[in-house]
Design a protein around this motif. Structure first.
Motif, PDB file in Angstrom:
ATOM      1  N   UNK A 115       0.828  -1.203   0.000  1.00  0.00           N
ATOM      2  CA  UNK A 115       0.000   0.000   0.000  1.00  0.00           C
ATOM      3  C   UNK A 115       0.866   1.258   0.000  1.00  0.00           C
ATOM      4  N   UNK A 116       2.064   1.154   0.587  1.00  0.00           N
ATOM      5  CA  UNK A 116       2.995   2.289   0.645  1.00  0.00           C
ATOM      6  C   UNK A 116       4.048   2.228  -0.467  1.00  0.00           C
ATOM      7  N   UNK A 117       3.825   1.343  -1.447  1.00  0.00           N
ATOM      8  CA  UNK A 117       4.775   1.160  -2.557  1.00  0.00           C
ATOM      9  C   UNK A 117       6.158   0.768  -2.068  1.00  0.00           C
ATOM     10  N   UNK A 118       6.189  -0.072  -1.036  1.00  0.00           N
ATOM     11  CA  UNK A 118       7.427  -0.616  -0.493  1.00  0.00           C
ATOM     12  C   UNK A 118       7.443  -2.128  -0.719  1.00  0.00           C
ATOM     13  N   UNK A 119       8.637  -2.699  -0.932  1.00  0.00           N
ATOM     14  CA  UNK A 119       8.758  -4.141  -1.014  1.00  0.00           C
ATOM     15  C   UNK A 119       8.735  -4.746   0.391  1.00  0.00           C
ATOM     16  N   UNK A 120       8.316  -6.012   0.461  1.00  0.00           N
ATOM     17  CA  UNK A 120       8.377  -6.761   1.711  1.00  0.00           C
ATOM     18  C   UNK A 120       9.205  -8.023   1.479  1.00  0.00           C
ATOM     19  N   UNK A 121      10.305  -8.143   2.224  1.00  0.00           N
ATOM     20  CA  UNK A 121      11.153  -9.327   2.178  1.00  0.00           C
ATOM     21  C   UNK A 121      10.964 -10.107   3.480  1.00  0.00           C
ATOM     22  N   UNK A 122      10.544 -11.358   3.365  1.00  0.00           N
ATOM     23  CA  UNK A 122      10.326 -12.210   4.537  1.00  0.00           C
ATOM     24  C   UNK A 122      11.671 -12.774   4.991  1.00  0.00           C
ATOM     25  N   UNK A 123      11.990 -12.558   6.264  1.00  0.00           N
ATOM     26  CA  UNK A 123      13.307 -12.893   6.821  1.00  0.00           C
ATOM     27  C   UNK A 123      13.168 -14.136   7.698  1.00  0.00           C
ATOM     28  N   UNK A 177       6.117 -20.363   2.198  1.00  0.00           N
ATOM     29  CA  UNK A 177       6.034 -18.901   2.324  1.00  0.00           C
ATOM     30  C   UNK A 177       5.925 -18.249   0.949  1.00  0.00           C
ATOM     31  N   UNK A 178       6.794 -18.659   0.038  1.00  0.00           N
ATOM     32  CA  UNK A 178       6.835 -18.034  -1.289  1.00  0.00           C
ATOM     33  C   UNK A 178       5.537 -18.275  -2.056  1.00  0.00           C
ATOM     34  N   UNK A 185      10.750 -10.636  -1.604  1.00  0.00           N
ATOM     35  CA  UNK A 185      12.054 -11.234  -1.364  1.00  0.00           C
ATOM     36  C   UNK A 185      11.998 -12.221  -0.221  1.00  0.00           C
ATOM     37  N   UNK A 186      12.940 -13.159  -0.230  1.00  0.00           N
ATOM     38  CA  UNK A 186      13.142 -14.109   0.869  1.00  0.00           C
ATOM     39  C   UNK A 186      14.550 -13.874   1.377  1.00  0.00           C
ATOM     40  N   UNK A 187      14.684 -13.583   2.670  1.00  0.00           N
ATOM     41  CA  UNK A 187      15.924 -13.062   3.236  1.00  0.00           C
ATOM     42  C   UNK A 187      16.413 -13.948   4.375  1.00  0.00           C
ATOM     43  N   UNK A 188      17.730 -14.151   4.431  1.00  0.00           N
ATOM     44  CA  UNK A 188      18.376 -14.829   5.558  1.00  0.00           C
ATOM     45  C   UNK A 188      19.500 -13.942   6.082  1.00  0.00           C
ATOM     46  N   UNK A 189      19.770 -14.049   7.384  1.00  0.00           N
ATOM     47  CA  UNK A 189      20.882 -13.261   7.922  1.00  0.00           C
ATOM     48  C   UNK A 189      22.098 -14.158   8.110  1.00  0.00           C
ATOM     49  N   UNK A 190      22.881 -13.960   9.170  1.00  0.00           N
ATOM     50  CA  UNK A 190      24.228 -14.523   9.280  1.00  0.00           C
ATOM     51  C   UNK A 190      24.310 -15.795  10.117  1.00  0.00           C
ATOM     52  N   UNK A 191      23.182 -16.419  10.429  1.00  0.00           N
ATOM     53  CA  UNK A 191      23.224 -17.614  11.268  1.00  0.00           C
ATOM     54  C   UNK A 191      23.211 -18.880  10.417  1.00  0.00           C
ATOM     55  N   UNK A 192      24.388 -19.397  10.155  1.00  0.00           N
ATOM     56  CA  UNK A 192      24.535 -20.676   9.450  1.00  0.00           C
ATOM     57  C   UNK A 192      25.028 -21.686  10.488  1.00  0.00           C
ATOM     58  N   UNK A 193      26.242 -22.142  10.424  1.00  0.00           N
ATOM     59  CA  UNK A 193      26.756 -22.851  11.598  1.00  0.00           C
ATOM     60  C   UNK A 193      26.826 -21.824  12.727  1.00  0.00           C
ATOM     61  N   UNK A 194      26.675 -22.248  13.990  1.00  0.00           N
ATOM     62  CA  UNK A 194      26.558 -21.273  15.088  1.00  0.00           C
ATOM     63  C   UNK A 194      27.830 -20.482  15.312  1.00  0.00           C
ATOM     64  N   UNK A 195      27.650 -19.266  15.823  1.00  0.00           N
ATOM     65  CA  UNK A 195      28.793 -18.433  16.207  1.00  0.00           C
ATOM     66  C   UNK A 195      29.620 -19.178  17.265  1.00  0.00           C
ATOM     67  N   UNK A 247      17.970 -13.019  -0.874  1.00  0.00           N
ATOM     68  CA  UNK A 247      19.072 -12.235  -0.328  1.00  0.00           C
ATOM     69  C   UNK A 247      19.609 -12.797   0.960  1.00  0.00           C
ATOM     70  N   UNK A 248      20.906 -12.623   1.176  1.00  0.00           N
ATOM     71  CA  UNK A 248      21.558 -13.063   2.408  1.00  0.00           C
ATOM     72  C   UNK A 248      22.362 -11.907   2.980  1.00  0.00           C
ATOM     73  N   UNK A 249      22.329 -11.786   4.306  1.00  0.00           N
ATOM     74  CA  UNK A 249      23.049 -10.735   5.013  1.00  0.00           C
ATOM     75  C   UNK A 249      24.116 -11.361   5.899  1.00  0.00           C
ATOM     76  N   UNK A 250      25.330 -11.540   5.384  1.00  0.00           N
ATOM     77  CA  UNK A 250      26.376 -12.212   6.159  1.00  0.00           C
ATOM     78  C   UNK A 250      27.028 -11.290   7.180  1.00  0.00           C
TER      79      UNK A 250
END
Length: 499
Positions: A115-123, A177-178, A185-195, A247-250
């Motif tokens: 509605x606000x002309x913004x994209x939504x990426x599910x994280x 989800x998709x 977008x479908x988004x992941x952050x930096x949690x792969x093997x644990x810190x 997208x991925x956020x490492x």
């Protein structure tokens, strides 16, 4: 004479405003992360949460954001209506407990953003099955149903990345989800093997010895496991909806020079490649992901992880896919500009963004800090860098097709307002069907050049736009283009207007 002078001043004002935004690109990703794992929505009544999110979206839109990255799966749970995994405790306070009254935060966010002309990426967080502070899991949780597929580490539970059934399981969640939500977008952050945690070892030695695929080094084997998943995840997304961006956020450091003299950065910190077993550059160079957002949360001048060193490193090494920079709002305003101690580091950082050709956008960590405008961050960002609207960065590797041009452009006076109308072109599929429209305004005498975005005045899902009133005599040329789901742009249609 006075009228002529007024006209000249108005045109000068228009041109001055355009010149001020000259440095602003035509295409840029401008986003913010909205997380749930910090508990900010826990036990919040539905209406209160919606009001809170709506306020954040309004403020972020005002700042200039054109995308939101919304966390919907923190520990194999769900902030969306889902029969596959239990409702998140970060929503209702108890894992498996549905919100009352029943509502779907992801669906609501998709609608509000569009509605606000913004994209939504599910994280989503792919492997984390339990955070350190979660005390009880729902009976339907994957770690309860299949304890043999998770391992404990530092108070957490992790889906074992070595197991193909876990890769299939996560990709099944992604597919759900998709397919069911109109996300962008479908988004992941930096949690792969644990810190890494001091004194602890990842308990996968038996799995490695049993099924190592002929790989002799356990680190190479772990990276291989993650690589298989990332490739499978991207293929899963694009098979269902080719326009949904992966997208991925490492973590912000790929490797230190001490570990890799040829490709490493001049830093001394935790490494994606060696410590999280995330070979981010391989994913980028192989085209397995559609965008990369390294988390450069440090300040310029940080002794172990200097921001300027890292943004320049990523600019050099991450050119095969759009590169966006994860920015920490609080730390940016906490530290002074090294060249001007009277101000914080926003302007210095954004100047680096503008001069590095492969940097195509920014993601703010985190949304609330931007909304609260700490250090006047959002105001300065909007006034100096995000003043004009922009299209999303080009992703012709997804498709190079565009809609046909708009039709029947006309100007009408409605209730004393000048309104520009057009008719949508026909499209046969997602590549040629119009999703939004870009509107440009050029003062008389200036060529309608769309290569620059400095005259872009609106991006809208409507087929009309209300025009500003000047004096009824000043001439402008308005230009309209049609955009598809990934903002490939049609040919232009022009209309001369007196305002």
């Amino acid at each position: 004479m006075k009228k002529q002078l007024l006209r000249v001043l108005l045109v000068i004002s228009f041109l001055t405003s355009a010149a001020a935004s000259l440095a602003q690109p035509k295409r840029e990703f401008r986003a913010a992360w909205i997380q749930c794992v910090n508990g900010q929505f826990m036990n919040m009544p539905a209406q209160t949460m919606q009001n809170t999110l709506a306020r954040q979206l309004d403020m972020l839109q005002q700042t200039g954001c054109n995308a939101i990255i919304f966390q919907v799966r923190a520990e194999c749970d769900a902030l969306y209506a889902n029969a596959k995994e239990p409702w998140s405790r970060f929503l209702t306070g108890e894992q498996g407990k549905a919100p009352t009254p029943l509502w779907d935060p992801l669906q609501w966010m998709v609608e509000q953003c569009h509605r606000r002309n913004m994209e939504l990426h599910a994280w989503i967080n792919p492997y984390r099955a339990k955070t350190k502070f979660t005390k009880q899991l729902d009976a339907g949780h994957i770690a309860i149903k299949h304890p043999e597929r998770v391992f404990p580490y530092d108070g957490q539970m992790i889906l074992n990345p070595a197991l193909q059934e876990n890769r299939d399981y996560i990709c099944d969640i992604i597919a759900d989800i998709v397919s069911r939500y109109d996300i962008d977008g479908l988004h992941m952050d930096d949690y792969f093997y644990p810190y890494p945690a001091a004194g602890q070892t990842i308990p996968d030695a038996v799995c490695f010895s049993r099924d190592n695929n002929g790989i002799k080094d356990i680190g190479d084997w772990r990276r291989y496991n993650v690589n298989l998943f990332v490739k499978q995840a991207g293929e899963t997304i694009h098979k269902i909806k080719p326009w949904v961006k992966f997208g991925i956020s490492p973590f912000g450091i790929y490797r230190n020079k001490q570990s890799d003299p040829h490709n490493g950065s001049r830093t001394n910190g935790l490494q994606n490649y060696d410590d999280l077993y995330a070979d981010v550059l391989l994913w980028v160079n192989n085209g397995w992901i559609d965008y990369c957002v390294p988390q450069l949360y440090w300040q310029i001048g940080h002794t172990a992880a200097d921001y300027e060193e890292l943004i320049c490193w990523w600019n050099r090494h991450c050119s095969k896919r759009p590169l966006y920079i994860g920015e920490d709002v609080e730390r940016t305003v906490k530290y002074p500009d090294p060249k001007n101690g009277n101000t914080h580091q926003l302007n210095a950082k954004m100047s680096l963004h503008n001069r590095l050709p492969n940097v195509k956008g920014t993601v703010l960590w985190y949304a609330k800090a931007a909304v609260d405008n700490i250090g006047n961050y959002s105001t300065l960002l909007h006034e100096n860098y995000w003043k004009n609207p922009v299209l999303q960065p080009s992703m012709t590797f997804l498709s190079d097709k565009a809609p046909k041009k708009v039709k029947k452009v006309k100007v009408l006076d409605i209730d004393s307002h000048t309104v520009l109308f057009w008719t949508a072109p026909q499209g046969n599929d997602w590549q040629t069907a119009p999703c939004q429209y870009a509107v440009y305004a050029f003062p008389q005498g200036e060529k309608a050049d769309l290569k620059s975005g400095r005259h872009l005045v609106a991006i809208t899902g409507d087929t009309f736009i209300r025009l500003p009133h000047v004096n009824g005599k000043t001439k402008y040329t308005y230009v309209i283009t049609a955009l598809n789901r990934i903002h490939n742009e049609s040919k232009a249609v022009k209309k001369k207007v007196r305002l």
